[in-house]
Design a protein around this motif. Structure first.
Motif, PDB file in Angstrom:
ATOM      1  N   CYS A  58       0.843  -1.202   0.000  1.00 30.11           N
ATOM      2  CA  CYS A  58       0.000   0.000   0.000  1.00 30.11           C
ATOM      3  C   CYS A  58       0.875   1.248   0.000  1.00 30.11           C
ATOM      4  O   CYS A  58       0.628   2.204   0.734  1.00 30.11           O
ATOM      5  CB  CYS A  58      -0.992   0.001   1.152  1.00 30.11           C
ATOM      6  SG  CYS A  58      -0.332  -0.430   2.780  1.00 30.11           S
ATOM      7  N   CYS A  71      -1.557  -3.360   5.754  1.00 29.80           N
ATOM      8  CA  CYS A  71      -2.457  -2.622   4.857  1.00 29.80           C
ATOM      9  C   CYS A  71      -3.914  -2.875   5.220  1.00 29.80           C
ATOM     10  O   CYS A  71      -4.819  -2.617   4.415  1.00 29.80           O
ATOM     11  CB  CYS A  71      -2.218  -3.025   3.407  1.00 29.80           C
ATOM     12  SG  CYS A  71      -0.602  -2.544   2.761  1.00 29.80           S
ATOM     13  N   GLN A 129     -10.866   0.449   3.369  1.00 29.42           N
ATOM     14  CA  GLN A 129      -9.789  -0.306   2.739  1.00 29.42           C
ATOM     15  C   GLN A 129     -10.282  -1.699   2.370  1.00 29.42           C
ATOM     16  O   GLN A 129     -10.613  -2.514   3.244  1.00 29.42           O
ATOM     17  CB  GLN A 129      -8.598  -0.394   3.689  1.00 29.42           C
ATOM     18  CG  GLN A 129      -7.366  -1.053   3.112  1.00 29.42           C
ATOM     19  CD  GLN A 129      -6.500  -0.090   2.307  1.00 29.42           C
ATOM     20  OE1 GLN A 129      -6.953   0.965   1.915  1.00 29.42           O
ATOM     21  NE2 GLN A 129      -5.247  -0.450   2.090  1.00 29.42           N
TER      22      GLN A 129
END
Length: 595
Positions: free
Chosen positions: A321, A355, A494
């Motif tokens: 990321c 991430c 996310q």
């Protein structure tokens, strides 16, 4: 306003700023809209008093942290008029109107400004997504944005013209309101962003080519526009001052192009009170993952010895990321009375960054569904994939697709102009999903077919994050993995690499709303889709004809642009402001639906 850059070519991007904030009688809405008049609130009256250091849950007497802002909003005490470019923090109170006049003094670029996370109830034409809700503003022209802030908390604004926001066309947007925990001092917005020495336009051309491999590393990570230069002399650490014994509200924002961070403050914790623009039950965290576009309102108590402390932004080690040439991005948070020049001596325990998005937050204003409401149709699954087509001029390129289509908007003919014309023959390339039903919960499975995660942002709504996981989501066997009892709610989430994300939003806001990855390279390479919500009602809610003069100006300008043809999706240089001399276009207030 000062912009502090760590590169010698900063003068090339120097921009002058004219900022005027006016407190005046609010713009009058269409008389058919039921808008409460300006009111005078008597301090100390019922039901809960005034907002102060020991009473943050109340707001101007008649509203509080439990007020459902989708149904009840304070009246327009003020209209905030801002003449801006670039980057000033725009501040308002919950319920205010904001009017921003954007002048495009660039020579060869259009622009449009998106007010990230602002719901724009009944005001889709103020959303600022060119090719979706408007045409770009051509050089030498001005557009007035006029919208009502029905939420409160921390957000930001940015250009939505190709990758232009990566060149610095961003700023914080703060709406003051109640809070779910008390604090003494509001230290304002704290922006943590990746930074590149090359322009975002050129970097996009590099990032899209398969032969170049992964996207370019950021040259630095800046904290409020400052940091040391990791590649040579110059720069300085940003220093934030804390008052011993006091509780500080700090508004963390990640407006990056590509980099996500895990932030931590050595020796301290964060009391999180809001995710994006959603107030939550306070929760204590030692670190926070911040995907691109995400915000957190946190309270930091200065209860440690007077000293300097490292505030770290740690990137995930395998570069899934983002990656930076600054291996240890950090700022210094100092207690008043500590040395103003010395570096912190305690490095703290190293943080292992991932991430993975944050979980476990509980919104104050609850949204609870029954599992029996969870219904999917063939259009509800949105597969995300990566292709590698060969372009005749640029060679093999990365191409992100949703439902096997890389989005490509029409700058010269945005969706809302189609609606104005009564034309529903939309081209397939704009990747439009029709959502006609009113006031129902719609459910969407975003299925990631590649190993990289994506920060998914939805315009016009904060959405319920019902669940996420690895592999392929199967509604027949995995519905029990979803949370319908007051789940996390935000406007950026996310999505895991090689996994799935299930979200829901209520169709209570007619308009055209973009959903896209907020990594600038990815949306520029096609990772986006549009929801056309309750299209039959849109013409009665807003003055769509207001877009026509700007669109006509754009259509007249575009054939003269020296950088045609466009090479990206159109969704993701700055200017000098001297004497404007720009004739303001005829303008009338937007029609608004309130309450």
């Amino acid at each position: 306003m000062r912009w502090l850059l760590d590169k010698p070519t900063a003068a090339c991007y120097a921009l002058s700023v004219l900022l005027q904030t006016a407190v005046a009688s609010p713009v009058q809405p269409n008389p058919v809209i039921d808008l409460l008049p300006r009111q005078t609130i008597t301090p100390g009256g019922k039901p809960c008093g005034q907002n102060n250091a020991t009473n943050r849950g109340c707001w101007k007497n008649n509203w509080n942290i439990s007020t459902d802002y989708e149904f009840t909003t304070p009246p327009a005490f003020n209209t905030r008029t801002v003449y801006q470019f670039p980057g000033p923090t725009i501040e308002a109170d919950w319920g205010d109107y904001i009017i921003v006049n954007v002048y495009n003094d660039m020579q060869d670029n259009g622009t449009s400004i998106h007010w990230h996370g602002i719901r724009q109830f009944g005001e889709s034409n103020q959303d600022g997504a060119n090719g979706v809700t408007e045409c770009p503003i051509p050089p030498g022209h001005m557009k007035r944005y006029d919208f009502h802030v029905t939420q409160y908390g921390t957000s930001w604004y940015h250009s939505h013209y190709s990758a232009q926001y990566g060149n610095g066309v961003v700023g914080a947007l703060i709406v003051r309101g109640p809070a779910s925990a008390n604090y003494d001092i509001d230290l304002g917005p704290y922006m943590i962003t990746d930074y590149y020495h090359e322009t975002a336009d050129r970097l996009h051309l590099r990032a899209e080519k398969v032969s170049n491999g992964p996207p370019p590393d950021s040259d630095n990570v800046l904290f409020r526009g400052k940091n040391i230069n990791p590649l040579g002399p110059g720069g300085a650490y940003d220093r934030l001052t804390l008052t011993p014994g006091k509780k500080h509200l700090i508004r963390l924002i990640n407006p990056s192009v590509d980099n996500s961070f895990t932030v931590s403050l050595v020796g301290h914790t964060f009391t999180v009170i809001a995710t994006d623009l959603v107030p939550i039950t306070p929760v204590v965290r030692s670190k926070l993952f911040m995907g691109v576009g995400q915000r957190y309102d946190v309270i930091v108590e200065a209860n440690q010895p007077v000293a300097n402390y490292w505030f770290n932004a740690t990137l995930e080690a395998t570069n899934s990321c983002g990656r930076s040439r600054n291996p240890y991005p950090a700022a210094i948070w100092s207690y008043a009375g500590a040395s103003t020049t010395a570096l912190p001596t305690n490095r703290g325990t190293p943080v292992t960054a991932t991430c993975n998005g944050e979980t476990g937050f509980s919104p104050i204003v609850k949204r609870t569904l029954s599992a029996s409401q969870f219904q999917l149709n063939p259009n509800s699954t949105l597969p995300v994939s990566l292709a590698f087509p060969t372009h005749p001029d640029r060679g093999q390129v990365f191409e992100w697709r949703v439902k096997n289509t890389p989005i490509s908007v029409e700058w010269e003919h945005p969706v809302l102009e189609y609606i104005l014309e009564g034309n529903y023959s939309f081209p397939a390339a704009i990747n439009l999903v029709d959502v006609p039903q009113a006031d129902v919960w719609t459910f969407w499975v975003i299925q990631n077919g590649f190993t990289l995660p994506h920060p998914i942002h939805l315009h016009g709504h904060d959405f319920l994050v019902l669940g996420m996981g690895s592999g392929t989501f199967n509604a027949a066997t995995m519905t029990n993995q979803l949370n319908f009892n007051n789940p996390v709610r935000r406007d950026v989430e996310q999505m895991p690499g090689g996994g799935w994300l299930v979200i829901a939003f209520r169709t209570d806001n007619p308009g055209c709303w973009l959903m896209h990855c907020h990594i600038a390279w990815h949306v520029g390479m096609g990772l986006g889709i549009q929801f056309l919500e309750r299209k039959a009602e849109i013409p009665d809610l807003m003055h769509l004809d207001q877009m026509v003069p700007n669109c006509d100006a754009w259509r007249a300008y575009w054939p003269t642009n020296p950088y045609r043809p466009r090479v990206d999706s159109g969704l993701k240089k700055r200017m000098m402001m001297e004497g404007m001399g720009v004739a303001r276009e005829t303008w009338e207030p937007a029609v608004r639906r309130i309450g």
